[in-house]
Design a protein around this motif. Structure first.
Motif, short mmCIF file in Angstrom:
data_model
loop_
_atom_site.label_atom_id
_atom_site.label_comp_id
_atom_site.label_asym_id
_atom_site.label_seq_id
_atom_site.Cartn_x
_atom_site.Cartn_y
_atom_site.Cartn_z
N LEU A 108 0.82 -1.22 0.00
CA LEU A 108 0.00 0.00 0.00
C LEU A 108 0.85 1.26 0.00
O LEU A 108 0.52 2.24 -0.66
CB LEU A 108 -0.93 0.02 1.22
N VAL A 109 1.94 1.26 0.76
CA VAL A 109 2.82 2.43 0.85
C VAL A 109 3.42 2.72 -0.52
O VAL A 109 3.43 3.86 -0.97
CB VAL A 109 3.92 2.21 1.91
N THR A 110 3.89 1.69 -1.19
CA THR A 110 4.47 1.86 -2.53
C THR A 110 3.42 2.35 -3.51
O THR A 110 3.69 3.24 -4.32
CB THR A 110 5.05 0.51 -3.02
N ASP A 111 2.21 1.79 -3.44
CA ASP A 111 1.13 2.18 -4.35
C ASP A 111 0.76 3.65 -4.19
O ASP A 111 0.62 4.36 -5.18
CB ASP A 111 -0.12 1.32 -4.11
N ILE A 112 0.62 4.10 -2.96
CA ILE A 112 0.21 5.49 -2.72
C ILE A 112 1.33 6.46 -3.08
O ILE A 112 1.08 7.53 -3.62
CB ILE A 112 -0.30 5.71 -1.28
N THR A 113 2.56 6.08 -2.81
CA THR A 113 3.70 6.93 -3.14
C THR A 113 3.77 7.15 -4.66
O THR A 113 4.11 8.24 -5.11
CB THR A 113 5.01 6.29 -2.63
N ALA A 114 3.43 6.14 -5.42
CA ALA A 114 3.45 6.24 -6.89
C ALA A 114 2.36 7.19 -7.41
O ALA A 114 2.53 7.81 -8.46
CB ALA A 114 3.29 4.86 -7.51
N LYS A 115 1.26 7.32 -6.67
CA LYS A 115 0.14 8.16 -7.12
C LYS A 115 0.35 9.65 -6.83
O LYS A 115 -0.29 10.49 -7.44
CB LYS A 115 -1.16 7.70 -6.46
N VAL A 116 1.21 9.97 -5.88
CA VAL A 116 1.40 11.37 -5.47
C VAL A 116 2.53 11.99 -6.28
O VAL A 116 3.66 11.49 -6.27
CB VAL A 116 1.69 11.48 -3.96
N ASP A 117 2.21 13.08 -6.97
CA ASP A 117 3.23 13.82 -7.72
C ASP A 117 3.78 14.92 -6.81
O ASP A 117 3.36 16.06 -6.85
CB ASP A 117 2.61 14.43 -8.98
N GLY A 118 4.70 14.51 -5.95
CA GLY A 118 5.28 15.44 -4.98
C GLY A 118 6.49 14.79 -4.33
O GLY A 118 6.84 13.65 -4.61
N GLN A 119 7.11 15.56 -3.44
CA GLN A 119 8.32 15.09 -2.77
C GLN A 119 7.96 14.51 -1.42
O GLN A 119 7.39 15.20 -0.57
CB GLN A 119 9.29 16.26 -2.62
N GLN A 120 8.31 13.24 -1.20
CA GLN A 120 8.09 12.63 0.12
C GLN A 120 9.15 13.17 1.06
O GLN A 120 10.33 13.21 0.74
CB GLN A 120 8.19 11.10 0.02
N VAL A 121 8.69 13.62 2.23
CA VAL A 121 9.60 14.20 3.23
C VAL A 121 9.42 13.48 4.56
O VAL A 121 8.37 12.87 4.80
CB VAL A 121 9.38 15.72 3.38
#
Length: 175
Positions: A118-131
């Motif tokens: 789930l973490v990988t899936d949601i990270t792929a959907k967000v066009d932004g910088q994970q902080v």
């Protein structure tokens, strides 16, 4: 980069919080959440003091879900609702949900320990910088938070802003 926490009362469930800034597709994310294609709560981080505040809301949402006493339609909308100091659902979404123009978002997932995909899936959907989640305090608007929760200067002298906010969240059902 993200924070996962096992719920004490529900040891088979984890709450994972992922913070993004410089988000360019907030409108698309919000629409996906409304349609139910994102299995998470999308929260405006400017209204948050600490990740603990979200953990309290998520824990309460899971408990209400398990007992069949939720006031909203989904677990993730219940998390957003539980952050609010009032019992007005639409007001909670306005204050704590993301808006189309937001440039930062906190994604909250509630999942079984095995569901790390789930973490990988949601990270792929967000066009932004994970902080790192430690950056949450730099995105918070303390003046707005104090106004929304009606925190007095006198109250801040005897406790922290987080204490006052969590107290309001916990007691909204009995006040």
């Amino acid at each position: 980069m993200h924070l996962s926490h096992e719920l004490e009362l529900f040891p088979n469930l984890n709450v994972t919080q992922i913070l993004f800034k410089d988000v360019k597709n907030a409108a698309e994310l919000r629409q996906n959440a409304v349609e139910g294609t994102i299995t998470g709560a999308l929260i405006n981080p400017t209204m948050l003091v600490s990740p603990f505040q979200v953990l309290v809301a998520a824990n309460k949402a899971v408990h209400l879900n398990k007992t069949g006493k939720m006031k909203t339609r989904s677990l993730f909308s219940e998390i957003i609702f539980n952050l609010s100091p009032t019992n007005n659902i639409s007001e909670a979404f306005k204050r704590f949900g993301i808006s189309d123009g937001d440039d930062s978002v906190l994604v909250v997932l509630v999942h079984n320990k095995e569901e790390s995909q789930l973490v990988t899936d949601i990270t792929a959907k967000v066009d932004g910088q994970q902080v790192p989640l430690d950056d949450l305090s730099s995105l918070s608007d303390h003046a707005k938070i104090k106004k929304l929760y009606k925190i007095t200067p006198q109250e801040e002298k005897c406790g922290t802003l987080l204490d006052a906010v969590v107290c309001r969240m916990a007691t909204k059902d009995v006040m």
